[in-house]
Scaffold this motif. Structure first.
Motif, PDB file in Angstrom:
ATOM      1  N   PRO A  93     -21.423 -22.998  19.197  1.00 55.45           N
ATOM      2  CA  PRO A  93     -20.684 -22.349  17.824  1.00 55.45           C
ATOM      3  C   PRO A  93     -19.994 -23.905  17.394  1.00 55.45           C
ATOM      4  CG  PRO A  93     -19.755 -21.135  19.576  1.00 55.45           C
ATOM      5  CD  PRO A  93     -20.367 -22.420  20.625  1.00 55.45           C
ATOM      6  N   LEU A  94     -20.159 -23.434  16.270  1.00 49.09           N
ATOM      7  CA  LEU A  94     -19.216 -25.540  15.315  1.00 49.09           C
ATOM      8  C   LEU A  94     -17.806 -25.723  15.373  1.00 49.09           C
ATOM      9  CD1 LEU A  94     -21.636 -24.847  11.884  1.00 49.09           C
ATOM     10  CD2 LEU A  94     -22.026 -25.610  13.827  1.00 49.09           C
ATOM     11  N   SER A  95     -17.129 -23.572  15.761  1.00 48.91           N
ATOM     12  CA  SER A  95     -15.733 -24.203  15.482  1.00 48.91           C
ATOM     13  C   SER A  95     -15.190 -22.497  16.731  1.00 48.91           C
ATOM     14  CB  SER A  95     -15.585 -24.518  14.441  1.00 48.91           C
ATOM     15  OG  SER A  95     -13.939 -23.918  14.423  1.00 48.91           O
ATOM     16  N   TRP A  96     -14.502 -23.127  17.574  1.00 47.08           N
ATOM     17  CA  TRP A  96     -13.599 -21.757  18.033  1.00 47.08           C
ATOM     18  C   TRP A  96     -12.370 -21.615  17.834  1.00 47.08           C
ATOM     19  CZ3 TRP A  96     -15.390 -20.035  22.736  1.00 47.08           C
ATOM     20  CH2 TRP A  96     -16.863 -20.570  22.891  1.00 47.08           C
ATOM     21  N   ASP A 151     -15.065 -32.172  23.039  1.00 53.88           N
ATOM     22  CA  ASP A 151     -15.524 -32.135  21.935  1.00 53.88           C
ATOM     23  C   ASP A 151     -15.442 -31.603  21.164  1.00 53.88           C
ATOM     24  OD1 ASP A 151     -14.453 -35.422  22.412  1.00 53.88           O
ATOM     25  OD2 ASP A 151     -16.890 -35.384  23.807  1.00 53.88           O
ATOM     26  N   HIS A 152     -14.872 -30.098  21.615  1.00 50.57           N
ATOM     27  CA  HIS A 152     -15.159 -28.696  21.363  1.00 50.57           C
ATOM     28  C   HIS A 152     -14.170 -28.320  19.847  1.00 50.57           C
ATOM     29  CE1 HIS A 152     -18.553 -27.252  23.743  1.00 50.57           C
ATOM     30  NE2 HIS A 152     -17.668 -27.496  24.522  1.00 50.57           N
ATOM     31  N   ASP A 153     -14.697 -28.635  18.337  1.00 51.64           N
ATOM     32  CA  ASP A 153     -13.927 -27.969  17.411  1.00 51.64           C
ATOM     33  C   ASP A 153     -12.963 -27.308  17.803  1.00 51.64           C
ATOM     34  OD1 ASP A 153     -12.375 -29.151  14.580  1.00 51.64           O
ATOM     35  OD2 ASP A 153     -13.349 -27.145  14.734  1.00 51.64           O
ATOM     36  N   VAL A 154     -11.523 -26.852  17.666  1.00 50.11           N
ATOM     37  CA  VAL A 154     -10.818 -25.795  18.367  1.00 50.11           C
ATOM     38  C   VAL A 154      -9.480 -25.806  17.903  1.00 50.11           C
ATOM     39  CG1 VAL A 154      -9.860 -27.088  20.015  1.00 50.11           C
ATOM     40  CG2 VAL A 154     -10.006 -24.400  19.869  1.00 50.11           C
ATOM     41  N   LYS A 155      -8.917 -24.374  17.281  1.00 49.67           N
ATOM     42  CA  LYS A 155      -7.455 -24.833  16.827  1.00 49.67           C
ATOM     43  C   LYS A 155      -7.335 -22.937  17.845  1.00 49.67           C
ATOM     44  CE  LYS A 155      -8.022 -25.552  11.721  1.00 49.67           C
ATOM     45  NZ  LYS A 155      -8.224 -25.121  10.730  1.00 49.67           N
ATOM     46  N   ARG A 160     -16.497 -21.383  31.797  1.00 54.03           N
ATOM     47  CA  ARG A 160     -17.884 -20.312  31.931  1.00 54.03           C
ATOM     48  C   ARG A 160     -18.370 -19.810  30.183  1.00 54.03           C
ATOM     49  NH1 ARG A 160     -18.240 -20.262  36.784  1.00 54.03           N
ATOM     50  NH2 ARG A 160     -16.365 -19.155  38.889  1.00 54.03           N
ATOM     51  N   ALA A 161     -17.441 -19.865  29.628  1.00 59.52           N
ATOM     52  CA  ALA A 161     -17.602 -18.936  28.190  1.00 59.52           C
ATOM     53  C   ALA A 161     -18.208 -20.083  27.298  1.00 59.52           C
ATOM     54  CB  ALA A 161     -16.411 -19.474  27.187  1.00 59.52           C
ATOM     55  N   VAL A 162     -18.523 -21.427  27.779  1.00 62.79           N
ATOM     56  CA  VAL A 162     -19.526 -22.559  26.831  1.00 62.79           C
ATOM     57  C   VAL A 162     -20.955 -22.184  27.602  1.00 62.79           C
ATOM     58  CG1 VAL A 162     -19.896 -24.982  26.648  1.00 62.79           C
ATOM     59  CG2 VAL A 162     -17.320 -24.007  26.210  1.00 62.79           C
ATOM     60  N   GLU A 163     -20.812 -21.800  28.586  1.00 63.78           N
ATOM     61  CA  GLU A 163     -22.314 -21.791  29.938  1.00 63.78           C
ATOM     62  C   GLU A 163     -22.573 -20.691  29.363  1.00 63.78           C
ATOM     63  OE1 GLU A 163     -20.934 -21.762  33.681  1.00 63.78           O
ATOM     64  OE2 GLU A 163     -20.430 -24.440  33.942  1.00 63.78           O
TER      65      GLU A 163
END
Length: 306
Positions: free
Chosen positions: A231-234, A254-258, A219-222
């Motif tokens: 966002p470039l990174s999460w 496929d989102h960049d995340v830490k 939901r956040a991405v939507e």
């Protein structure tokens, strides 16, 4: 120590921010002891959001709790008029957005709600047998939740919680519904329950198995996509194993995340993405919960020169 983020060109900050924050609330933001949020944490979240860093809450809490403990303090701290904050509540079943003018419409996915008759029986159970240790959360719209009284010792609550959870499962069975305790496999069970009990250190949530921090991440991405924001990174932040589902979903898509774990004593699982703890900020092992969450917010604010 935290390194500066790529892509901090302010001309692109609104559409491709260097960072987006997806935050559990109890633990990383709100103290699990007092249930409120420190002014320094409010100030850092306002500063980050005002600079174009999306700040999104992904919580099991109700919209009423977020409005009182997070939204109102952020507005009072001077949140700018053009800043939008998204709050995904009840693990994805309820969501709303707010600005300095207050909250927008409350959205509820009623298909994910626990049956009302079951909730009524749990309310009755708490009133008759467990009211000395916990209360029924009347603010939930889809989940059924009970929570520890502030004046009850943690050890006393956790002992009583086990009894409550067993009774709640029994009531579920009497309603002809299937349920299980999270991460507990019952003998001869095929693990096809429709509902689950999720016990935490201060509460038990009774919820559809379709709810979770992964649904909240989706939901956040939507919600950001609807604003034209990618966002470039999460950075996802949580205090329990179930909170890793935020980063799991983002990484899988496929989102960049830490992921930041502010209570790693439960054990740090092996994941295909980076996991951060207070030790990465050179803080002591006993810096946990909102102390650790606040330290990470401040580190990101400093790294982004906000």
């Amino acid at each position: 120590m935290t390194q500066p983020f790529p892509g901090t060109d302010r001309t692109a900050a609104r559409t491709e921010p260097a960072l987006a924050l997806l935050l559990d609330v109890d633990g990383p933001i709100a103290s699990p002891v007092t249930r409120d949020v420190k002014p320094d944490i409010i100030a850092d979240m306002v500063a980050l959001a005002s600079a174009g860093i999306p700040v999104i809450f992904n919580t099991g809490r109700s919209d009423a709790f977020i409005a009182q403990q997070v939204m109102e303090p952020m507005i009072a701290a001077g949140m700018p008029a053009n800043t939008v904050i998204h709050a995904i509540c009840e693990k994805g079943a309820v969501w709303f957005s707010y600005t300095a003018d207050g909250p927008g419409p409350i959205h509820v996915d009623h298909e994910l709600a626990v049956p009302k008759a079951y909730g009524d029986d749990i309310r009755r159970l708490v009133a008759e047998d467990y009211s000395a240790h916990m209360f029924f959360d009347e603010t939930k719209r889809a989940m059924v939740s009970v929570e520890q009284h502030l004046d009850v010792a943690s050890a006393d609550y956790l002992a009583e919680q086990k009894l409550f959870d067993a009774d709640a499962l029994g009531i579920m069975e009497r309603h002809g519904l299937s349920a299980a305790i999270l991460d507990h496999h019952a003998p001869e069970s095929d693990d096809t329950a429709d509902y689950r009990l999720d016990p935490t250190i201060i509460s038990t949530d009774i919820e559809s198995v379709r709810l979770g921090k992964d649904l909240g991440a989706s939901r956040a991405v939507e919600l950001l996509a609807a604003q034209g924001i990618t966002p470039l990174s999460w950075r996802t932040v949580g205090d329990s194993r179930t909170d890793y589902a935020m980063a799991d979903w983002l990484h899988h898509n496929d989102h960049d995340v830490k992921h930041v774990d502010v209570r790693p004593a439960d054990g740090i699982p092996v994941k295909p993405y980076t996991i951060l703890t207070a030790a990465d900020l050179e803080l002591a092992e006993d810096v946990i919960h909102d102390d650790a969450g606040g330290a990470f917010l401040r580190s990101w604010r400093e790294a982004l020169a906000i």
